[in-house]
Every structure is written in structure tokens, then in C-alpha cells.
Design a protein around this motif. Structure first.
Motif, mmCIF file in Angstrom:
data_model
loop_
_atom_site.group_PDB
_atom_site.id
_atom_site.type_symbol
_atom_site.label_atom_id
_atom_site.label_comp_id
_atom_site.label_asym_id
_atom_site.label_seq_id
_atom_site.Cartn_x
_atom_site.Cartn_y
_atom_site.Cartn_z
ATOM 1 N N PRO A 130 0.960 -1.205 -0.029
ATOM 2 C CA PRO A 130 -0.029 -0.027 0.076
ATOM 3 C C PRO A 130 0.884 1.285 0.144
ATOM 4 O O PRO A 130 1.952 1.026 0.418
ATOM 5 C CB PRO A 130 -0.709 -0.079 1.596
ATOM 6 N N SER A 131 0.424 2.253 -0.480
ATOM 7 C CA SER A 131 1.238 3.565 -0.675
ATOM 8 C C SER A 131 1.434 4.173 0.765
ATOM 9 O O SER A 131 2.408 4.842 0.669
ATOM 10 C CB SER A 131 0.208 4.605 -1.575
ATOM 11 N N ASP A 132 0.686 3.731 1.743
ATOM 12 C CA ASP A 132 0.962 4.145 3.116
ATOM 13 C C ASP A 132 1.788 3.111 4.030
ATOM 14 O O ASP A 132 1.485 2.811 5.194
ATOM 15 C CB ASP A 132 -0.421 4.656 4.052
ATOM 16 N N TRP A 133 2.770 2.287 3.271
ATOM 17 C CA TRP A 133 3.419 1.405 3.983
ATOM 18 C C TRP A 133 4.027 1.885 5.003
ATOM 19 O O TRP A 133 4.420 2.982 5.485
ATOM 20 C CB TRP A 133 4.563 1.010 2.846
ATOM 21 N N LYS A 134 4.578 0.766 5.876
ATOM 22 C CA LYS A 134 5.086 0.983 7.284
ATOM 23 C C LYS A 134 6.325 0.287 7.285
ATOM 24 O O LYS A 134 6.272 -1.151 7.173
ATOM 25 C CB LYS A 134 4.019 0.966 8.386
ATOM 26 N N ALA A 135 7.380 0.668 7.958
ATOM 27 C CA ALA A 135 8.597 -0.120 8.309
ATOM 28 C C ALA A 135 8.393 -1.089 9.124
ATOM 29 O O ALA A 135 7.652 -1.131 10.015
ATOM 30 C CB ALA A 135 9.684 0.779 8.651
ATOM 31 N N GLY A 136 9.017 -2.403 8.760
ATOM 32 C CA GLY A 136 8.828 -3.872 9.444
ATOM 33 C C GLY A 136 7.822 -4.520 9.070
ATOM 34 O O GLY A 136 7.601 -5.669 9.782
ATOM 35 N N ILE A 137 6.537 -4.023 8.409
ATOM 36 C CA ILE A 137 5.557 -4.715 7.978
ATOM 37 C C ILE A 137 5.787 -5.942 6.816
ATOM 38 O O ILE A 137 6.342 -5.258 5.850
ATOM 39 C CB ILE A 137 4.297 -3.925 7.799
ATOM 40 N N GLU A 138 5.136 -7.023 6.636
ATOM 41 C CA GLU A 138 5.402 -7.754 5.548
ATOM 42 C C GLU A 138 3.835 -7.758 4.860
ATOM 43 O O GLU A 138 3.036 -7.980 5.401
ATOM 44 C CB GLU A 138 5.519 -9.178 6.068
ATOM 45 N N TYR A 139 4.147 -7.535 3.594
ATOM 46 C CA TYR A 139 2.942 -7.466 2.694
ATOM 47 C C TYR A 139 2.842 -8.725 1.880
ATOM 48 O O TYR A 139 3.906 -9.067 1.262
ATOM 49 C CB TYR A 139 2.931 -6.262 1.857
ATOM 50 N N ASN A 140 1.711 -9.412 1.803
ATOM 51 C CA ASN A 140 1.392 -10.410 0.983
ATOM 52 C C ASN A 140 1.151 -10.067 -0.423
ATOM 53 O O ASN A 140 0.477 -9.189 -0.762
ATOM 54 C CB ASN A 140 0.120 -11.205 1.456
ATOM 55 N N THR A 141 1.931 -10.934 -1.368
ATOM 56 C CA THR A 141 1.711 -10.510 -2.753
ATOM 57 C C THR A 141 0.719 -11.348 -3.350
ATOM 58 O O THR A 141 0.242 -10.955 -4.579
ATOM 59 C CB THR A 141 3.056 -10.672 -3.478
ATOM 60 N N THR A 142 0.203 -12.297 -2.903
ATOM 61 C CA THR A 142 -0.650 -13.325 -3.427
ATOM 62 C C THR A 142 -0.068 -14.079 -4.486
ATOM 63 O O THR A 142 -1.080 -14.609 -5.416
ATOM 64 C CB THR A 142 -2.105 -12.825 -3.818
ATOM 65 N N PHE A 143 1.043 -14.199 -4.412
ATOM 66 C CA PHE A 143 2.046 -14.877 -5.656
ATOM 67 C C PHE A 143 2.865 -15.713 -5.155
ATOM 68 O O PHE A 143 3.452 -15.337 -4.081
ATOM 69 C CB PHE A 143 2.518 -13.924 -6.553
ATOM 70 N N GLN A 144 2.972 -16.835 -5.782
ATOM 71 C CA GLN A 144 3.847 -17.911 -5.046
ATOM 72 C C GLN A 144 5.006 -18.172 -6.421
ATOM 73 O O GLN A 144 4.653 -18.177 -7.584
ATOM 74 C CB GLN A 144 3.420 -19.229 -4.930
ATOM 75 N N LEU A 145 5.999 -17.944 -6.059
ATOM 76 C CA LEU A 145 7.622 -18.177 -7.006
ATOM 77 C C LEU A 145 7.592 -19.612 -6.742
ATOM 78 O O LEU A 145 8.446 -20.132 -5.823
ATOM 79 C CB LEU A 145 8.598 -17.046 -6.797
ATOM 80 N N ASN A 146 7.428 -20.620 -7.643
ATOM 81 C CA ASN A 146 7.852 -21.824 -7.568
ATOM 82 C C ASN A 146 8.557 -22.392 -9.081
ATOM 83 O O ASN A 146 8.235 -21.719 -9.829
ATOM 84 C CB ASN A 146 6.638 -22.763 -7.338
#
Length: 247
Positions: free
Chosen positions: A231-247
Motif C-alpha cells: 500500500p502507498s502508506d506502507w510502514k517499516a517492519g511490515i510484511e505484505y502478501n503479494t498473493t503470488f507464489q514463486l515456484n
């Protein structure tokens, strides 16, 4: 002549063992200690606590395989070569740090090193300190989607540093770019160190900040674009889910 033939045959045999169809490579490994036998949260890859506990703490520092940080997050099968002490499967570890030893490619966490041993033989294996091993790259397997962590050094809204977590498969993330909506173009991010990518004065505006990155595996190179991530109002230390799996 007979001795020369025997010597040459031994060289061919060793080459077959280390570089055969299973693609194992011969090297050496040692270990480092920690109070809880896990990895370290201060590793050179920049993973933080993730680098301490991922794969149940079976992690490793590497030297040649670090590759200026591109090797961070790679998974390897490592097994030692003492038949009376070493298990057949060895250990599976994730690269979370850089480290150099006595002609070693791997400096394993205590948990990772212990997994090299047969049941009841770990103490004997630890007494060696350094062991001959063979290793190969293997896919990383996670139940998680790829996460983008906002590194703790980030300062909203002036400085953004990103750390990819739970990178599956055998891909290396070699480059990352961020979308600047007002200019309608992709802006390169810098590899600050390890697997930390950063940018000063990151783009603002949309509700979601979009990213894309280059992944490489063997001879394959491709771009992966994330439809939604941070999100544009991101916060340091937070993990954001991309809903994508790199396999």
C-alpha cells in the motif's frame, strides 16, 4: 604405467561422484554456534528474524555461493562423506548469511549441521569441526506466498527498502523495479546489500505500489510483475502478501 592408469581412474571416479547426474559438487562445511541453535537475525542477506527461523533454523552462511547477495534465499541439499557418521540425505538449508571458513562453502547453523549426522552421531560429527561434503541446489518449498517486507531502515515517505521473503523454487531475484505512475515508467531499485532493494524518494500517489523483478534459474531469465503488493502508506517492519507464489 599401471600406477598412472590407476591414478587417472581415481580422478575420473571422483569427478563422477562430485559432478555426476545428481549434480553434486564437492566442498567442505563447518558450523557456527548460537544460544538457541537457530540462525542469526543479523545475517548479511538482510532477512532479519526470518533469517533466524526459516526452515526451522536450518540455515547457512556461504562464500562463493553468496554472489553479491543474489544467492540469498537459495536452498541446498548438503551431505557429508563419513559413512559411519553421516546420513544419506543430509540436510536441506536456506542461504541467509555470508561467511568464510577454512576452504568451506557452507557455514551451517547448529541445527543444520546436526542434520548431517545419523541418529545419535551428531556429537561425533561436531567434534570434527569441519567435514568434507557434497552439495546441490534444490528448489525451496514454502506454503506461504511471496512476501515483501518493508525493511526496518525504511523511513516513510522518503526512503523505501524491500526484502523478498519465501522465495520458492530455484529462482534468484537479480533486479527489482518500482512503477512510477505519474511518469508511466518503471524505475530501477538498487541492491543495497544482500537481498535488500532500496530507492530514495519512492513514488507516491496510487493506493498500491507496484513492483516487478527479474528472476533467473539456470539459463532462464524472466520478468515477474506483481499485480498488487504494497500500500502507498506502507510502514517499516511490515510484511505484505503479494498473493503470488514463486515456484
Amino acid at each position: 604405467m599401471a600406477c598412472y592408469s590407476l591414478f587417472f581412474s581415481l580422478i575420473l571416479l571422483l569427478a563422477a561422484v562430485c559432478y555426476g547426474q545428481d549434480a553434486f559438487v564437492c566442498s567442505r562445511a563447518t558450523y557456527y554456534g548460537s544460544p538457541d541453535c537457530f540462525g542469526t537475525a543479523t545475517g548479511a542477506c538482510g532477512f532479519g528474524e526470518y533469517g533466524k527461523t526459516v526452515y526451522n533454523g536450518e540455515v547457512t552462511g556461504v562464500s562463493r555461493l553468496y554472489r553479491n547477495g543474489a544467492g540469498c534465499g537459495a536452498c541446498y541439499q548438503v551431505r557429508c562423506n563419513i559413512p559411519t557418521h553421516c546420513s544419506e540425505e543430509g540436510t536441506q538449508v536456506v542461504v541467509t548469511d555470508y561467511g568464510e571458513g577454512d576452504r568451506t562453502d557452507f557455514i551451517l547453523s547448529t541445527r543444520g549441521y546436526a542434520k548431517l549426522a545419523q541418529p545419535g552421531m551428531a556429537a561425533e560429527l561436531f567434534s570434527y569441526g569441519v567435514v568434507d561434503i557434497e552439495y546441490r541446489r534444490i528448489p525451496c518449498h514454502y506454503r506461504h506466498n511471496l512476501l515483501l517486507k518493508i525493511h526496518e531502515s525504511s523511513r516513510y515517505p522518503l526512503y523505501l527498502a524491500i526484502v523478498p521473503l519465501y522465495k520458492g523454487g530455484i529462482y534468484d531475484i537479480t533486479d527489482m523495479e518500482i512503477w512510477q505512475d505519474d511518469c508511466k515508467e518503471w524505475i530501477p531499485m538498487r541492491r543495497a546489500y544482500g537481498t535488500v532493494f532500496d530507492i530514495p524518494n519512492p513514488p507516491r500517489g496510487p493506493l498500491i505500489i507496484r513492483f516487478r523483478f527479474v528472476v533467473e534459474a539456470n539459463a532462464e531469465v524472466k520478468w515477474v510483475q506483481l499485480a498488487s503488493a504494497v500500500p502507498s502508506d506502507w510502514k517499516a517492519g511490515i510484511e505484505y502478501n503479494t498473493t503470488f507464489q514463486l515456484n
